[in-house]
Design an enzyme around this catalytic site. Structure first.
Site, PDB file in Angstrom:
ATOM      1  N   GLU A 119       0.786  -1.158   0.054  1.00 17.82           N
ATOM      2  CA  GLU A 119       0.059   0.023  -0.105  1.00 17.82           C
ATOM      3  C   GLU A 119       0.707   1.180  -0.087  1.00 17.82           C
ATOM      4  OE1 GLU A 119      -3.353  -0.278   2.776  1.00 17.82           O
ATOM      5  OE2 GLU A 119      -3.702  -2.236   2.092  1.00 17.82           O
ATOM      6  N   ASN A 145       3.384   0.555   9.462  1.00 15.43           N
ATOM      7  CA  ASN A 145       3.134  -0.107  10.879  1.00 15.43           C
ATOM      8  C   ASN A 145       3.320  -1.742  10.714  1.00 15.43           C
ATOM      9  OD1 ASN A 145       2.461  -0.254  13.512  1.00 15.43           O
ATOM     10  ND2 ASN A 145       0.423  -0.135  13.241  1.00 15.43           N
ATOM     11  N   HIS A 175     -18.136  -9.423   5.245  1.00 13.42           N
ATOM     12  CA  HIS A 175     -16.908  -8.867   5.310  1.00 13.42           C
ATOM     13  C   HIS A 175     -16.188  -9.752   6.418  1.00 13.42           C
ATOM     14  CE1 HIS A 175     -13.856  -5.619   6.978  1.00 13.42           C
ATOM     15  NE2 HIS A 175     -13.356  -5.908   5.912  1.00 13.42           N
ATOM     16  N   HIS A 176     -15.149 -10.228   6.047  1.00 16.43           N
ATOM     17  CA  HIS A 176     -14.068 -10.985   7.314  1.00 16.43           C
ATOM     18  C   HIS A 176     -12.689 -10.315   7.419  1.00 16.43           C
ATOM     19  CE1 HIS A 176     -16.250 -15.175   6.279  1.00 16.43           C
ATOM     20  NE2 HIS A 176     -16.850 -14.238   6.731  1.00 16.43           N
ATOM     21  N   GLU A 177     -12.731  -9.159   8.495  1.00 18.38           N
ATOM     22  CA  GLU A 177     -11.516  -8.892   8.616  1.00 18.38           C
ATOM     23  C   GLU A 177     -10.950  -9.862   9.687  1.00 18.38           C
ATOM     24  OE1 GLU A 177      -9.569  -5.916   7.937  1.00 18.38           O
ATOM     25  OE2 GLU A 177      -8.069  -7.623   8.916  1.00 18.38           O
ATOM     26  N   HIS A 200      -8.409  -8.054   0.513  1.00 18.07           N
ATOM     27  CA  HIS A 200      -7.332  -7.171   0.904  1.00 18.07           C
ATOM     28  C   HIS A 200      -6.208  -7.578   1.779  1.00 18.07           C
ATOM     29  CE1 HIS A 200     -10.252  -3.545   0.159  1.00 18.07           C
ATOM     30  NE2 HIS A 200     -10.605  -4.255  -0.780  1.00 18.07           N
ATOM     31  N   GLU A 201      -5.332  -7.019   1.352  1.00 13.58           N
ATOM     32  CA  GLU A 201      -3.951  -7.361   2.052  1.00 13.58           C
ATOM     33  C   GLU A 201      -3.536  -8.899   2.022  1.00 13.58           C
ATOM     34  OE1 GLU A 201      -6.583  -6.042   4.396  1.00 13.58           O
ATOM     35  OE2 GLU A 201      -6.187  -3.880   3.757  1.00 13.58           O
ATOM     36  N   GLU A 226      -7.329  -6.233  -3.244  1.00 12.17           N
ATOM     37  CA  GLU A 226      -6.895  -4.947  -3.029  1.00 12.17           C
ATOM     38  C   GLU A 226      -5.392  -4.839  -3.515  1.00 12.17           C
ATOM     39  OE1 GLU A 226      -7.091  -1.390   0.127  1.00 12.17           O
ATOM     40  OE2 GLU A 226      -6.299  -2.987   0.790  1.00 12.17           O
ATOM     41  N   GLU A 240      -8.957   4.302  -0.120  1.00 16.60           N
ATOM     42  CA  GLU A 240      -9.022   4.398   1.167  1.00 16.60           C
ATOM     43  C   GLU A 240      -8.272   5.574   1.432  1.00 16.60           C
ATOM     44  OE1 GLU A 240      -8.729   0.592   2.828  1.00 16.60           O
ATOM     45  OE2 GLU A 240      -6.486   0.825   3.139  1.00 16.60           O
TER      46      GLU A 240
END
Ligand code: NOJ
Ligand code: CA
Length: 699
Positions: free
Chosen positions: A168, A190, A409-411, A479-480, A498, A504
Site C-alpha cells: 500500500e 506499521n 466482511h471478514h477482517e 484485501h492485504e 486490493e 481508502e
C-alpha cells in the site's frame, strides 16, 4: 487450435551452443545456453536489439543446488495458438499464442534434473523452473532463486519498496541509478518488514533507454513465496529474491514442483503493456466446472462512513476489554457510533434497490473489533457472531425482498491461522444467510508469527481460502493478500483484490492523480483491483471534523476510473447522501458495466495518462474512460473502434473548463452528441481530472 510440435533430442554437443526461438511474429528472440560452469543462461532481443543481456538461472536449497554443472540433455519446442473465454474480464476471447521451448538439463554428483520451460509470445516472455521427480532430491529447503534480468543502461523504473508485508505505497518513478534514494524516502508501514538491498516488488515497470517498456512480474504464484527484484543501481542488472519466512527460509518444496512463471511483458508501445493478457495466459484454465453462480457486480457499502472523520467505528463498543464470544455483548455499552446497525444497513439496501446496484457490503457487523482496535496481539474475530444491533435474519430477509445481494466482511486482523480454523463455520454461516460474496482483510502482522503477508505460507493460505470458497460457491474480494498473479483465471470466484494503495488512502493523506495512471501498468497486470472508485465528496473537510485531506481527483475522473481500473467487483464507495447530491453524475455509475467483450487502449503513458474504450459484454454499448495526472491535457479520442456506418449517441461526463482536483473538483458537465467511427474529438481533461463517455447505438 493449431499445435505444431517438434521434439529434438540432442547430444552433449548442445552444451555451449545456444538454442534460439523467436516469437510468432519474430519481434522477440530468445537464446538459451549454458556457460563454461554449466550455469543455464538466457538472453532476450526485442526488434533486433538486446533487451536482456545474458542472464543466469538457478535455484539453491540447503540440500542441493540447481545453479551450475548442467549439461543440456534435450529440448522440446511447440507452437501453440488457441483462444479461450474467461468467465469475466476485459475481453470475451483471449488469444494465447506462443512458441515454447523446454530445455531439459542434468547435473552430476549427485545426479539431478531440471527443466526450464520458456514461452515466447509477441508481447513478452514467461519461463519457469520445473523440478521433476528424481531419485536424489526429494525435498528442498529453498534459500535462493537467482534468476537474473540483466537490463543495461540506466532504465526508468516505476516501483514500490520490496516490503514483505504491504504493497500500500505510492509509486516511485526513478532512474535505476537513483533507486537507493527513492527507496530511502519511504516510511515503513506499521508492523511491516522490508528487505535490505535495493529491493522492489513486482509487478514493476521499466522503460529502457531505447524506449522499450517491460513489466516484470510472475504468473500462477502457487506453493511458493512472492518474488522480489534486487536492482543493481550501477548496472541495471536485476536478480530475483523471494519473500522469506522469519527463519529466513524462502520455501519448503516437495518434488515434483513447478515454480511460478517469471514474466516480462515487452513493447515499445505503452498501450500494449495495458492490453497484454500474457499473465492470464500463463495461468491454468478454470478449475471450477460450473461457473454459473459467479456474477460480476457493483456494490455500495457501510464503509466510507468509517473513513470520513465522522468518528464512526467498526466496533460496537468502546470497551477494549470486550472479548468476542466470551463477553456478553448485550451487556456492553454501545458507543452509538456504529454504522453496521440494522436501520442503517436497511438504508443502504433501499438505496441499492432504488438505483439497481447489485450488492451491499457491511463492515463492522461481527464481534471482535474492540480487540482489533486496541492492536492487541491476540486478536480474534468471530465470523458467525453478529453484534447485538446487527440483526442477521432481518437483514437477510429485507435484502432478499428488495432483490439486493449482501456481501459479508471478514477482517481477520492478519490472524490467518484462526481464520482457517473458522473457515467452514464462516462460509456455512454466509450461505445460511444468503451471502454469496465476501471481502476478506489481513490488517496487521501475520499470525502465525513465523510468516509474512507474501511468504509461502500466506500464499498457500489465500489459495486455500479461495478453493474453500469455491466449494461453497462464494465469490471473494481479498484485501492485504499476496499480490495477484493471474490466478483469477483458474479461480474466477476470486473477483478482485486490493493489494495496492487503494481509494481508502484519499482519507489518509490522499492519492495523487498519477497514482491511478501507474496502477494499470503495474498492479493490475496480476488481476482486477478493488480500488473503490466513485468518490463524489472529495474534500474530507466537508465532514467538519478537522480533516484537511483532499482527494487527488475530480468527480468526472471518478467516473472514468470505472473504465481505467476495470474490475468485476466494483464499488460505488461514497455515501448514499452524496450520490443523491449529484444524481446526474451518479447515473453513469448506475449504467457502467463491470464485464467486457472487448477493450481498446487508445492512449497511454505510465504515470501520465490513460484513455481506453470498452465494449459491454451484454449490449452493443461502448464506453470510454480517460484520465490524466496533475496536469491538464487534451485527450485525442478516435472513435474508429466503433462499427463502420453506425451512429452512436455519446453521453459525455467531463470536467468543467475551470475544474481542478485541488480547488474545484466537483465542477463537471454532461453533454450529448452523435458520433460515428469517423469521429475524432479533442477532449479537455482538468488537472487530476477525467472523462467518462457512454456510447449507445442511436435510434
Ligand atoms: C483495510 C481494507 O483495505 C479496508 O477496505 C477495510 O475497510 C479495513 N481494512 C478494515 O477491515
Ligand atoms: Ca487495505
Amino acid at each position: 487450435m493449431k499445435l505444431l510440435i517438434s521434439t529434438l533430442m540432442l547430444t552433449a554437443a548442445i552444451n555451449m551452443a545456444a538454442v534460439s526461438i523467436t516469437s510468432p511474429s519474430g519481434s522477440l528472440r530468445l537464446d538459451v545456453s549454458t556457460d563454461s560452469l554449466g550455469t543455464p543462461i538466457y538472453s532476450l532481443d526485442y526488434k533486433g536489439k538486446t533487451l536482456v543481456s545474458p542472464s543466469r538461472l538457478g535455484l539453491k536449497a540447503d540440500e542441493v543446488a540447481f545453479t551450475d554443472g548442467f549439461s543440456v540433455t534435450g529440448i522440446d519446442t511447440v507452437t501453440v495458438d488457441r483462444t479461450w473465454q474467461p468467465v469475466w474480464g476485459e475481453y470475451a476471447n483471449v488469444r494465447d499464442h506462443f512458441r515454447e521451448l523446454a530445455v531439459h538439463m542434468k547435473a552430476a554428483n549427485p545426479d539431478r534434473y531440471l527443466t526450464v520451460r520458456f514461452r515466447l509470445f509477441d508481447d513478452g516472455l514467461g519461463f519457469r523452473y520445473e523440478l521433476p521427480r528424481q531419485d536424489n532430491v526429494n525435498y528442498m529447503t529453498l534459500r535462493d532463486e537467482s534468476t537474473q534480468f540483466n537490463f543495461t543502461g540506466d532504465p526508468t523504473l516505476y516501483c514500490i519498496p520490496g516490503d514483505y508485508d504491504t504493497d500500500e505505497y505510492l509509486w516511485s518513478e526513478t532512474k535505476a541509478s537513483a533507486l537507493p534514494e527513492a527507496l530511502a524516502s519511504y516510511k515503513r508501514h506499521n508492523e511491516s518488514q522490508r528487505s535490505g538491498g535495493n529491493m522492489v516488488q513486482t509487478p514493476m515497470l521499466l522503460q529502457s533507454p531505447d524506449g522499450v517498456y517491460v513489466n516484470i512480474h510472475e504468473a500462477a504464484l502457487v506453493g511458493y513465496p512472492a518474488m522480489l527484484i534486487n536492482v543493481d543501481p550501477s548496472t541495471a542488472a536485476m536478480t530475483t529474491d523471494l519473500v522469506p519466512d522469519r527463519l529466513g527460509v524462502k520455501a519448503y518444496l516437495q518434488l515434483p514442483f513447478n515454480t511460478p512463471w517469471r514474466t516480462l511483458i515487452v513493447s515499445d508501445d505503452a498501450r500494449d503493456i495495458l492490453a497484454s493478457q500474457l499473465i492470464l495466459n500463463l495461468n491454468e484454465p478454470c478449475k471450477i466446472e460450473d461457473t454459473s453462480w459467479i456474477k460480476p457486480m457493483k456494490f455500495v457499502g457501510v464503509w466510507w462512513e468509517m473513513f470520513t472523520g465522522k468518528q464512526k467505528t467498526w466496533a460496537y463498543s468502546d470497551d477494549y476489554r470486550a472479548k468476542p464470544g466470551i463477553t456478553d455483548y448485550d451487556a456492553l455499552k454501545p458507543n452509538g457510533r456504529h454504522p453496521a446497525n440494522t436501520a442503517n444497513v436497511k438504508r443502504y439496501i433501499d438505496f441499492a434497490a432504488k438505483h439497481g446496484i447489485d450488492g451491499v457490503l457491511v463492515e463492522g457487523w461481527n464481534q471482535g473489533w474492540e480487540d482489533w482496535a486496541s492492536y492487541r496481539k491476540n486478536r480474534q474475530f468471530l465470523f458467525d457472531k453478529a453484534y447485538p444491533d446487527f440483526d442477521v435474519d432481518t437483514i437477510r430477509d429485507y435484502a432478499a425482498s428488495k432483490g439486493v445481494k449482501m456481501i459479508m466482511h471478514h477482517e481477520t486482523a492478519a490472524n490467518a491461522a484462526d481464520y482457517e480454523r473458522q473457515l467452514d463455520a464462516a462460509f456455512r454461516f454466509m450461505k445460511d444467510n444468503n451471502y454469496d460474496a465476501v471481502k476478506t482483510g489481513y490488517v496487521g502482522a501475520i499470525i502465525p508469527r513465523s510468516e509474512h503477508h507474501t511468504s509461502q505460507w500466506m500464499v498457500d493460505h489465500v489459495r486455500h481460502v479461495i478453493e474453500k470458497a469455491a466449494e461453497y460457491r462464494i465469490m471473494v474480494d481479498s484485501h492485504e493478500a499476496p499480490r495477484p498473479t493471474g490466478l483469477c483465471r483458474t479461480y474466477p470466484n476470486w473477483l478482485a483484490q486490493e493489494s495496492a494503495r487503494g481509494g481508502e488512502f484519499e482519507s489518509m493523506g490522499g492519492n495523487p492523480p498519477s497514482h491511478t495512471c501507474i496502477l494499470p501498468f503495474t498492479r493490475l497486470k496480476g488481476g482486477p483491483m478493488d480500488y473503490t472508485p466513485g468518490l463524489f465528496e472529495t474534500r474530507l473537510s466537508y465532514y467538519n471534523e478537522g480533516k484537511s485531506d483532499q482527494a487527488g481527483t475530480t468527480i468526472a475522473r471518478q467516473l472514468a476510473l470505472y473504465l481505467t481500473m476495470p474490475s468485476p467487483m466494483q464499488m460505488a464507495c461514497d455515501l448514499p447522501e452524496n450520490y443523491e447530491r449529484f444524481p446526474d453524475a451518479f447515473q453513469f455509475i448506475k449504467d457502467v458495466p463491470v464485464d467486457w467483450a472487448d477493450s481498446r487502449y487508445l492512449e497511454a503513458a505510465p504515470m501520465r495518462y490513460i484513455t481506453v474504450a470498452r465494449l459491454d459484454k451484454n449490449s452493443d454499448d461502448w464506453y470510454v474512460g480517460a484520465i490524466t495526472d496533475e496536469n491538464a491535457r487534451e485527450a485525442i479520442i478516435d472513435f474508429s473502434f466503433l462499427p463502420k456506418g453506425k451512429k452512436y449517441t455519446a453521453t459525455i461526463y467531463e470536467d468543467a473548463p475551470d475544474a481542478h482536483w485541488k480547488d474545484n473538483p466537483q465542477a463537471y458537465r454532461i453533454l450529448t452528441r452523435t458520433v460515428t467511427s469517423k469521429t475524432r474529438i479533442k477532449q479537455h481533461i482538468a488537472p487530476g481530472g477525467g472523462t467518462a463517455i457512454r456510447l449507445t447505438p442511436a435510434k
